[in-house]
Design an enzyme around this catalytic site. Sequence first.
Site, PDB file in Angstrom:
ATOM      1  N   HIS A 128       8.354 -25.497 -10.807  1.00 16.34           N
ATOM      2  CA  HIS A 128       8.951 -26.639 -10.098  1.00 16.34           C
ATOM      3  C   HIS A 128       8.798 -26.515  -8.577  1.00 16.34           C
ATOM      4  O   HIS A 128       8.965 -27.502  -7.862  1.00 16.34           O
ATOM      5  CB  HIS A 128      10.413 -26.831 -10.497  1.00 16.34           C
ATOM      6  CG  HIS A 128      11.379 -25.861  -9.893  1.00 16.34           C
ATOM      7  ND1 HIS A 128      11.880 -24.769 -10.575  1.00 16.34           N
ATOM      8  CD2 HIS A 128      11.954 -25.807  -8.667  1.00 16.34           C
ATOM      9  CE1 HIS A 128      12.713 -24.106  -9.808  1.00 16.34           C
ATOM     10  NE2 HIS A 128      12.783 -24.717  -8.639  1.00 16.34           N
ATOM     11  N   ASP A 158       8.855 -22.750 -16.830  1.00 20.56           N
ATOM     12  CA  ASP A 158       8.979 -23.000 -15.391  1.00 20.56           C
ATOM     13  C   ASP A 158       8.365 -21.878 -14.566  1.00 20.56           C
ATOM     14  O   ASP A 158       8.958 -21.398 -13.603  1.00 20.56           O
ATOM     15  CB  ASP A 158      10.445 -23.201 -14.992  1.00 20.56           C
ATOM     16  CG  ASP A 158      10.590 -23.804 -13.586  1.00 20.56           C
ATOM     17  OD1 ASP A 158       9.589 -24.356 -13.093  1.00 20.56           O
ATOM     18  OD2 ASP A 158      11.669 -23.698 -13.003  1.00 20.56           O
ATOM     19  N   GLY A 230      15.671 -22.812  -2.311  1.00 20.10           N
ATOM     20  CA  GLY A 230      14.672 -22.061  -1.554  1.00 20.10           C
ATOM     21  C   GLY A 230      14.466 -20.672  -2.109  1.00 20.10           C
ATOM     22  O   GLY A 230      13.443 -20.032  -1.888  1.00 20.10           O
ATOM     23  N   SER A 232      14.241 -20.225  -5.296  1.00 19.94           N
ATOM     24  CA  SER A 232      13.504 -20.427  -6.545  1.00 19.94           C
ATOM     25  C   SER A 232      12.139 -19.766  -6.482  1.00 19.94           C
ATOM     26  O   SER A 232      11.376 -19.961  -5.538  1.00 19.94           O
ATOM     27  CB  SER A 232      13.327 -21.924  -6.816  1.00 19.94           C
ATOM     28  OG  SER A 232      14.552 -22.520  -7.129  1.00 19.94           O
ATOM     29  N   VAL A 286       9.103 -24.198 -38.189  1.00 23.85           N
ATOM     30  CA  VAL A 286      10.420 -24.552 -38.713  1.00 23.85           C
ATOM     31  C   VAL A 286      11.220 -25.265 -37.637  1.00 23.85           C
ATOM     32  O   VAL A 286      10.994 -25.064 -36.446  1.00 23.85           O
ATOM     33  CB  VAL A 286      11.220 -23.309 -39.180  1.00 23.85           C
ATOM     34  CG1 VAL A 286      10.597 -22.682 -40.403  1.00 23.85           C
ATOM     35  CG2 VAL A 286      11.355 -22.291 -38.046  1.00 23.85           C
TER      36      VAL A 286
END
Length: 482
Positions: A128, A158, A230, A232, A286
């Site tokens: 992201h 991500d 920031g 991240s 499944v």
Amino acid sequence: MKRLLTLLILVTLAFSMTLLSCEKQRDDKRSTTKGGSDTETKISRVEELPSFAGLVEKLRPSVVNISTTSVVRTRGFFNLPSPFSEGDPFEEFFKRFFGEVPQQEFRQHGLGSGFIISVDGYVVTNNHVIDKAQDIEVILADGEKYKAKVVGKDSKTDLALLKIEPKEKLQSVTFGDSDKLQIGDWVIAIGNPFGLGHTVTAGIVSAKGRVLGLGNYDDFIQTDAPINPGNSGGPLFNLQGQVVGVNTAIVAEGQGIGFAIPINMVRNVVEQIKEKGRVVRGWLGVLIQNITPEIAEGMNIKETKGALVADVTPGGPAEKAGIKRGDIIVEFNGHKVEKVVDLTSMVAVTPPGKEAHIKVIREGKEIDVTVKIGELPEKASMGGEKESKEKIGLTVEEINPQIANQYNLEEGKGIVITDVEAGSIADESGFQPGDVILEIDGQHIKNMDDYEKAIEKLERGKSVLFLVKRGKNTVYIGVRIG
């Protein structure tokens, strides 16, 4: 006689005073010793508190800041968005006098963090952080800046892998083992919060295996080391200086709580991106769900641990191995399965073609099953997830028992919206997670193929009409493709 008596009294008084003096000296000594002991204890306790200064100094060169630039298209005037919503009658009135509302482009800047995993310039960050960015710049601890290219990314976890071309060898991180992390262990987060540059925060691991509802592979480390916008993509270190997680998410309502992707999951994803350019995941075939107390009571079982098989994909690995609807999977390759995320995570990292030994409970009896793991189809996840964010910002999924239960839908065929990208065309148009798409421009949408064909026909600059079911009502939503 009187003289003798007086002498005895004086001797007795002198002896008593001597005893009192000695006792006072002993008391003073004990007091001094006790005071010294308290001081020494306080000093000792202070010395026991960890200092991260030396460790941080060694780790900083392997942590980078990431700056991105992306282009956002919208309709409006004078750098302001259009005041009209789609279908607004005033928009038609406005067009008669002033014409079509022009489309504008804005350059949007973003900030994040990352860390170097090889001396030749491979960098790990969150997807992201760099998603949809036209320009990506990696800034080293010494201020050196490099243009970066995207080697590959994986929206399901991500994660993204970048590559820069450094002038000289870089300092890379050392990987730890996130499975060995214990609740209460000290951890350090280094990143670029609020664009302030390298910042260090510390805390402890407050929980493991957290599920935030962000995807099928949620398995977060929870920490009270402050993580802010920031941070991240930045690393979470243990006290040995090893990376044990990638800082990814914060909860606005829970101040001081942050979440990181376990490094063991990260390593598997990054290695595949580096070698193949994409992530290949194992597939069991499944549909599973957690066991609630009500389900346990209805099935006459004592525990709520395990993954309940709600459905089996026809022709899939599980069906071929004999797994049936109603089975409870409690063990996978010797590892206990207590909840859904345990099984999905283990299956995902199992190489396709490899045999897995599964223990299930069927009608109260334990049964051992051997399954040859397949490869997860690219267009389908556990329920057939499909992203169409490139055009309008929707993530959709075919309705299955698990999805129907999650969004309180009637079971049956159809396509449901599971995510709406913030700020996208779909978001501006009013779509919501849980909306069931019935029609696109008059075409009935019964399955993923119908949806994909309809989305492929969408053209920029033209409007398209969606018919969706929201709760017990049906509504039309008009969308102009930007």
